[in-house]
Structure formats: structure tokens, C-alpha cells
Design an enzyme around this catalytic site. Sequence first.
Site, PDB file in Angstrom:
ATOM      1  N   ASP A  25       0.812  -1.214   0.000  1.00  0.00           N
ATOM      2  CA  ASP A  25       0.000   0.000   0.000  1.00  0.00           C
ATOM      3  C   ASP A  25       0.849   1.269   0.000  1.00  0.00           C
ATOM      4  O   ASP A  25       0.577   2.209  -0.750  1.00  0.00           O
ATOM      5  CB  ASP A  25      -0.926  -0.012   1.213  1.00  0.00           C
ATOM      6  CG  ASP A  25      -1.957   1.101   1.174  1.00  0.00           C
ATOM      7  OD1 ASP A  25      -3.073   0.876   0.677  1.00  0.00           O
ATOM      8  OD2 ASP A  25      -1.648   2.217   1.635  1.00  0.00           O
TER       9      ASP A  25
ATOM     10  N   ALA B 164      -4.759   2.390  -0.933  1.00  0.00           N
ATOM     11  CA  ALA B 164      -4.607   1.659  -2.196  1.00  0.00           C
ATOM     12  C   ALA B 164      -5.175   0.247  -2.094  1.00  0.00           C
ATOM     13  O   ALA B 164      -5.855  -0.220  -3.006  1.00  0.00           O
ATOM     14  CB  ALA B 164      -3.134   1.614  -2.607  1.00  0.00           C
ATOM     15  N   ASP B 165      -4.902  -0.439  -1.003  1.00  0.00           N
ATOM     16  CA  ASP B 165      -5.386  -1.810  -0.846  1.00  0.00           C
ATOM     17  C   ASP B 165      -6.913  -1.878  -0.908  1.00  0.00           C
ATOM     18  O   ASP B 165      -7.484  -2.687  -1.644  1.00  0.00           O
ATOM     19  CB  ASP B 165      -4.918  -2.385   0.494  1.00  0.00           C
ATOM     20  CG  ASP B 165      -3.486  -2.884   0.447  1.00  0.00           C
ATOM     21  OD1 ASP B 165      -2.866  -2.802  -0.631  1.00  0.00           O
ATOM     22  OD2 ASP B 165      -2.988  -3.357   1.477  1.00  0.00           O
ATOM     23  N   ILE B 166      -7.558  -1.043  -0.115  1.00  0.00           N
ATOM     24  CA  ILE B 166      -9.016  -1.098  -0.022  1.00  0.00           C
ATOM     25  C   ILE B 166      -9.671  -0.174  -1.046  1.00  0.00           C
ATOM     26  O   ILE B 166     -10.533  -0.595  -1.821  1.00  0.00           O
ATOM     27  CB  ILE B 166      -9.481  -0.743   1.401  1.00  0.00           C
ATOM     28  CG1 ILE B 166      -8.901  -1.753   2.413  1.00  0.00           C
ATOM     29  CG2 ILE B 166     -11.011  -0.732   1.490  1.00  0.00           C
ATOM     30  CD1 ILE B 166      -9.160  -1.409   3.871  1.00  0.00           C
TER      31      ILE B 166
END
Length: 378
Positions: free
Chosen positions: A139, A167-169
Site C-alpha cells: 500500500d 490503495a489496498d481497499i
Amino acid sequence: MTQPLKDILVLDFSTLLPGPMATLMLSEAGAEVVKFERPGTGEDARHTDPMIDGESIGFAVLNQGKRSVALDLKAENAVNILRPLLEKADVLVEQFRPGVMGRLGLGYEAVRAINPGIVYCSITGYGQTGPKATAAGHDLNYVGDAGVLSLSRGPDAHPTMPFGLIADIGGGTYPAVVNILLALIARQKTGKGAHLDIAMAEGAFAFAYWAHAEGVIAGQDIENGGGRLTGGLARYRLYSAADGRQIAVGALEEKFWQAFCDVIDQPADLRDDWSDPEGCSAEVARRLGSQPSTHWEPLLVAADCCCSVVKTPAEAATDPHFSARGVFDRKLDISGKSVPALPLPIAPEFRVSKDVAGRAASLGEDNLHYGAEPRDSE
């Protein structure tokens, strides 16, 4: 109400966070999700702290309600074992680096040959193509490459880490769910599946839309912490009260700003934070720092000026507002203990009944159900 994804079969080859949270949302909306893991150890998240009686809380939170199949994808007969599921699956989610699924015989073209209607979602850091397609990252790297991290990274001597996994979620999970649902709707009209290329770094751009307008289109320099929404104005900042608790001042509109200034009795000549942001914010900081948060909180609530005391996660979970809305009413069973499930942005009427406690399947619990016990190649 019938769950909207009832009768949708999802094959989940993802690990850790972006993919598992996406398939969790699909599961909550009624989809049957089959999670594939390494035999023996399962995915790494099963072994991360904190734990309850040896069961990872983080893993259970993201994987409750899913089926678990332990299968060595490198085994010679893996594709044959998977074929019955591939033939009837609606969605496949994978999170390997580009090319890995292809080498396993499970790339999009191979799967499409088995099932032309499959919605095949690939989640990666940088996408399936381009110079960085196979680069490793997390992330922090993705938001850094997207320019988002530079906007409010704190002082050079003590850089501030991002508060959430944007970024991940935001760049992985949410785009995956949205595009899977769009692809399923499109399939109803065309009968054709799709290969969805979800790049987490690209998904992060939308979280700083104003920076795109100012820094990319208008070509303006954006100073670290100097933007309208990143600390450049006194009316949109964090301040410390006398007891060390922080006050989130989000009084962007003039009426809210003046109401806030009235609460703290800010002098009239130090209310113009557009012409003198530092002088104004210094005085705000001095005044808020003169009293504990317990003094300011009821006054700010009464003023209704977009200002509030920053809460810890534990405090937020017991907030009367969230309690009244039942945000933490859903329960998760971890090793026989009932704990609050992760709140998800799925409308309650589309979800499993809140009276049914979810649980994460043990590794390989559903092998027999799906005929995935190892067998010779056909």
C-alpha cells in the site's frame, strides 16, 4: 428480501486484504465464495496476530462465511480437480503477480475456454501491463507512486504514515467489487464474461481528485501539508487539547468557521485564515490547548460546526450514534467467542441476517464438499 447475489458462485484465489475483503462483500450479499489455500499452512493471514485461542482475528474478520478448500495449485492434476467448479463459476478473483495464474494453467484465456461467461478479476499493484506490472509493492508504495502520499506526509524529520490502507481497499477492494457487479450486469445482456484488470496504484488517484485538478491539470505546485484539505488552512486541521486529545476542525464553510471561532473566542483580527493561515492556526492551537477535550466537546457539539474530538477505534465502537444504527450488531464467531464483525458498506437488506454469527472455515474444511480431495489426473 432475496439476497441479490444468491446463486452466484465465486472462486477466490486471493490472499491478505484487497481480494479477501472484496469476496467478503460478495459473500455478505449472498454469493457462495470458495476460498483456495495452500495445503498444510493455508494463507499467511491465518498465522497473524492478534489471535483468540490460536485463531487469527484478522483472518476471521475477512474470511467469515466463505468455504475453504486446501489445494496445491502447482500439482499436476490441480486444473482437473478445479474443472467442475470452473465450469459453473460466475466469478474468479485472483491476486497473484501477472503471469502466475497462466503458468498454473488458470490464466484468463484458459479459464474462458472452459467457461466463456466467467467474470475473471485480477487484482495487482500496478496492473497486468506496463513497466511496473511485475514489481513487488505494498500500500505505501502504491500511494507513493500515485502522488497521494506526497500531499500530507508530515515533517521531513518525522514523516507521518497514512492512516488507512487507501490503495489496498480504496484502489483494490472497492474497484474490484464495483467492476465485478458491472460485469455481471453486462453478462446478463451479452452472455459474455470479462477480464477485469484492477490496479491498486491507479485506484488511489481518485482519493486526491483535487490534487489532480490543481497539480496535473492546472500545473500548480502542491506543498506537503499545504493544500486546502491537508493542513494549509487553519479551518481544516488537527489540534491538541490540554489533555492530549486531538480536535478535528473541519469548518470549511464560512458559517461553520465563524461558529467555531465563536466557541473558542478567536479574535476578529485572527479569523482570516486565507490571508494569514499560520498566525490564525497558531492562535487556534493556543486556545484549544488551554482546555481539555472534555471542555470543548459539548461546546462544539452544541455549535454544530463540523468540529469533533478524535476517537479511538474502541471508543468509536461504543459511540451511541453507531450503536443506535446497529453498526456493530453483527457478530463473528472466533474459536467459540462472539465478537463484533467488521462493518461493511453493504445495505442491511441485502445481507445475511445479523442474528446469524459468521465464522471462518478451518483450512480445507470443504474439500470433500467440492470434490477437491487429491486424485490422479484424468
